[in-house]
Scaffold this active site. Sequence first.
Site, short mmCIF file in Angstrom:
data_model
loop_
_atom_site.label_atom_id
_atom_site.label_comp_id
_atom_site.label_asym_id
_atom_site.label_seq_id
_atom_site.Cartn_x
_atom_site.Cartn_y
_atom_site.Cartn_z
N PRO A 1 -35.58 25.75 -18.85
CA PRO A 1 -34.84 25.15 -17.73
C PRO A 1 -35.52 23.89 -17.22
CG PRO A 1 -35.26 27.49 -17.34
CD PRO A 1 -36.06 27.09 -18.54
N GLU A 2 -34.74 22.84 -17.02
CA GLU A 2 -35.25 21.58 -16.49
C GLU A 2 -34.64 21.37 -15.10
OE1 GLU A 2 -35.00 18.41 -19.41
OE2 GLU A 2 -34.96 19.84 -21.04
N HIS B 1 -36.86 43.16 -19.06
CA HIS B 1 -37.63 41.96 -18.72
C HIS B 1 -37.66 41.65 -17.22
CE1 HIS B 1 -37.27 41.65 -22.99
NE2 HIS B 1 -36.00 41.28 -22.95
N ARG C 1 -40.13 36.18 -22.08
CA ARG C 1 -41.42 35.76 -22.65
C ARG C 1 -42.56 35.75 -21.64
NH1 ARG C 1 -40.48 30.97 -26.84
NH2 ARG C 1 -42.67 31.36 -27.16
N ARG D 1 -49.47 1.43 -19.64
CA ARG D 1 -49.61 2.73 -20.31
C ARG D 1 -49.18 2.62 -21.76
NH1 ARG D 1 -51.41 6.56 -17.28
NH2 ARG D 1 -51.20 6.30 -15.04
#
Length: 296
Positions: free
Chosen positions: A2-3, A95, A114, A157
């Site tokens: 998820p972002e 889970h 996970r 950068r």
Amino acid sequence: MPELPEVETVCRQLAPHMQGRVLRELEVLDPRWCQPAPPGELADAVRGRRIERVARRGKYLLVEFADDVTLVMHLRMTGTLLLVAEREDRSGRPHLRARLELDDGHRVLFCDQRRFGTGEVLLGTAAVEDYFGSRLGIEPLSPDFTAEALRALTRDRRAPVKAFLLTQERVAGVGNIYADEALFRARIHPLRPVGTLRRGQIAALRDAVVESLEAGIDARGATIEDFRHADGARGSLQDRFLVHRREGEPCPRCGSPIRKLRAAGRGTYVCPRCQPRPRAPRPPTARSVSAPPRKM
Ligand SMILES: [Zn+2]
């Protein structure tokens, strides 16, 4: 994983159900979720407190309680937050790592196959600022995220632009999906050193990041594997990706087949025509007339 748009989707779904309610109990079923803090310490800090606000910072979800107590959660790879009625909170749900019990009988379940997802409690606003100050850079959907601000972050950068976008300490909330989509929109190759972008490209990238994230929020996120809304539904952006996970399909802009490459250690999708590969830097001898012609 998820972002920003996925976490924002969950945040917007949970907020109306949680704000104003009192947390009856926080039950941590998997101590790894909050380590090194003992589960009982988290539970004691939030038990019986009124929830003032549910918010998002980067990819973090915050539950802000009265007296500046904040529960900070991160879904990481496979975490989901489900809002269920008491009767739907069956034991033996797979889970399940933590459970928040609200005073109206609803439960918020943190499920995570996970087990990389986390929960932490912070006491006081200074602790919150410290916590995010070291972890998160600029919020891309805030008014602070201007082309000028982005330019200041990228100056000198050498990191490839995709790696730069994935660095949470620079720009918060962008991950693999939205980095690919934004770079395609801005017509920038992911391996281009970020410090070499021209002013116009920086402005295009700023707009592309915002547009990609907003498209994600409009589609209520992307579900590739595990991500689910608080009601268990899936996001839909995966059906509308421009380039991400579309290897071999035609570019929506020019029709060239989308290619997959590796950038920042991640599978990365580009249009080879719209996003030309950066040229190799010229060695100092390249100007010399006697230098042999080099293949580019
Ligand atoms: Zn193209």
